[in-house]
Motif scaffolding. Structure first.
Motif, PDB file in Angstrom:
ATOM      1  N   THR A   1       0.851  -1.188   0.000  1.00  0.00           N
ATOM      2  CA  THR A   1       0.000   0.000   0.000  1.00  0.00           C
ATOM      3  C   THR A   1       0.885   1.235   0.000  1.00  0.00           C
ATOM      4  O   THR A   1       1.657   1.449   0.936  1.00  0.00           O
ATOM      5  CB  THR A   1      -0.927   0.028   1.233  1.00  0.00           C
TER       6      THR A   1
ATOM      7  N   GLU B   1       3.385  -0.765   4.012  1.00  0.00           N
ATOM      8  CA  GLU B   1       2.533   0.403   3.844  1.00  0.00           C
ATOM      9  C   GLU B   1       3.388   1.648   4.032  1.00  0.00           C
ATOM     10  O   GLU B   1       4.089   1.780   5.039  1.00  0.00           O
ATOM     11  CB  GLU B   1       1.414   0.378   4.881  1.00  0.00           C
TER      12      GLU B   1
ATOM     13  N   ASN C   1       0.021  -3.527  10.328  1.00  0.00           N
ATOM     14  CA  ASN C   1      -1.385  -3.159  10.250  1.00  0.00           C
ATOM     15  C   ASN C   1      -2.216  -4.415  10.518  1.00  0.00           C
ATOM     16  O   ASN C   1      -2.117  -5.387   9.772  1.00  0.00           O
ATOM     17  CB  ASN C   1      -1.687  -2.588   8.865  1.00  0.00           C
TER      18      ASN C   1
ATOM     19  N   GLU D   1      -5.257  -5.052  10.039  1.00  0.00           N
ATOM     20  CA  GLU D   1      -6.253  -5.342   9.006  1.00  0.00           C
ATOM     21  C   GLU D   1      -5.641  -5.944   7.749  1.00  0.00           C
ATOM     22  O   GLU D   1      -6.224  -6.815   7.121  1.00  0.00           O
ATOM     23  CB  GLU D   1      -7.032  -4.078   8.660  1.00  0.00           C
ATOM     24  N   THR D   2      -4.451  -5.460   7.373  1.00  0.00           N
ATOM     25  CA  THR D   2      -3.842  -5.916   6.119  1.00  0.00           C
ATOM     26  C   THR D   2      -2.644  -6.835   6.328  1.00  0.00           C
ATOM     27  O   THR D   2      -2.221  -7.513   5.397  1.00  0.00           O
ATOM     28  CB  THR D   2      -3.360  -4.709   5.285  1.00  0.00           C
TER      29      THR D   2
ATOM     30  N   TYR E   1       4.054  -2.736  14.795  1.00  0.00           N
ATOM     31  CA  TYR E   1       4.624  -2.404  13.493  1.00  0.00           C
ATOM     32  C   TYR E   1       3.869  -2.958  12.287  1.00  0.00           C
ATOM     33  O   TYR E   1       4.281  -2.714  11.159  1.00  0.00           O
ATOM     34  CB  TYR E   1       6.076  -2.865  13.429  1.00  0.00           C
TER      35      TYR E   1
ATOM     36  N   LEU F   1       4.093  -1.436   8.696  1.00  0.00           N
ATOM     37  CA  LEU F   1       3.897   0.011   8.688  1.00  0.00           C
ATOM     38  C   LEU F   1       5.261   0.685   8.702  1.00  0.00           C
ATOM     39  O   LEU F   1       5.909   0.762   9.738  1.00  0.00           O
ATOM     40  CB  LEU F   1       3.072   0.444   9.906  1.00  0.00           C
TER      41      LEU F   1
ATOM     42  N   GLU G   1       0.274  -5.708   6.669  1.00  0.00           N
ATOM     43  CA  GLU G   1       1.422  -5.030   6.083  1.00  0.00           C
ATOM     44  C   GLU G   1       2.282  -4.347   7.152  1.00  0.00           C
ATOM     45  O   GLU G   1       1.763  -3.838   8.144  1.00  0.00           O
ATOM     46  CB  GLU G   1       0.958  -3.975   5.076  1.00  0.00           C
TER      47      GLU G   1
ATOM     48  N   GLU H   1       2.401  -6.245  16.902  1.00  0.00           N
ATOM     49  CA  GLU H   1       1.269  -5.374  17.246  1.00  0.00           C
ATOM     50  C   GLU H   1       1.627  -3.894  17.113  1.00  0.00           C
ATOM     51  O   GLU H   1       0.761  -3.057  16.899  1.00  0.00           O
ATOM     52  CB  GLU H   1       0.737  -5.662  18.659  1.00  0.00           C
TER      53      GLU H   1
ATOM     54  N   ASN I   1       3.222   6.029   3.388  1.00  0.00           N
ATOM     55  CA  ASN I   1       2.420   7.209   3.070  1.00  0.00           C
ATOM     56  C   ASN I   1       3.355   8.312   2.585  1.00  0.00           C
ATOM     57  O   ASN I   1       4.357   8.601   3.232  1.00  0.00           O
ATOM     58  CB  ASN I   1       1.659   7.692   4.302  1.00  0.00           C
TER      59      ASN I   1
END
Length: 165
Positions: free
Chosen positions: A2, A39, A92, A94-95, A90, A99, A97, A88, A41
């Motif tokens: 992502t 992931e 995500n 839900e995915t 580092y 972070l 991935e 928990e 950003n």
């Protein structure tokens, strides 16, 4: 993988930035042998906004070209296995991935530095993304030996994707 890219600068930018950013993020993670989907950003902004962020988070009262905000706490650069031990913090939930963190780039500085160094805006953007990705993987350049390691890695990532001076 992502890769969130937000364009927050007020003026239009004439380069097709999205494929460059995506290509270099993936290339840097492949180069560093990251075993996880990740992931990242990326925010593209202007000098005024990056100045504000630089002052707020680093106490430096001026615009800069790029800021990196890594999520990982590395003892050794690119020691991704250590991060898995604290999944928990580092990853995500839900995915699944990793972070990696946030990158903020001033498009004003990209334009200015491309002209100053005599190469394309695309190459300058690619350089700043590669540089910042290494920060997100735990590298720094506070000492000369660290700087030399980062410079070599940046150039190899960029050369691998055809971004040369």
């Amino acid at each position: 993988m992502t890769i969130q890219i937000e364009y927050e600068a007020e003026r239009e930018w004439e380069i097709d930035y999205r494929p460059i950013i995506e290509e270099i993020v993936v290339a840097a993670l492949d180069y560093e042998k990251c075993p996880y989907e990740a992931e990242v950003n990326v925010v593209l902004t202007n000098d005024e906004e990056i100045h504000r962020i630089n002052k707020e988070f680093r106490g430096i009262d001026r615009a800069t070209d790029v800021l990196s905000f890594p999520m990982g706490d590395y003892d050794v650069p690119s020691d991704f296995e250590r991060l898995e031990e604290q999944s928990e913090d580092y990853f995500n939930p839900e995915t699944g991935e990793l972070l990696l963190g946030d990158i903020v780039i001033s498009i004003d500085k990209v334009d200015e530095q491309a002209e100053k160094y005599g190469h394309s805006k695309e190459r300058e953007l690619a350089f700043l993304v590669a540089h910042s990705m290494l920060h997100l993987c735990g590298y720094d350049h506070m000492e000369d030996d660290e700087r030399l390691v980062m410079e070599k890695k940046q150039e190899e990532i960029l050369a691998g994707k055809g971004y040369t001076r």
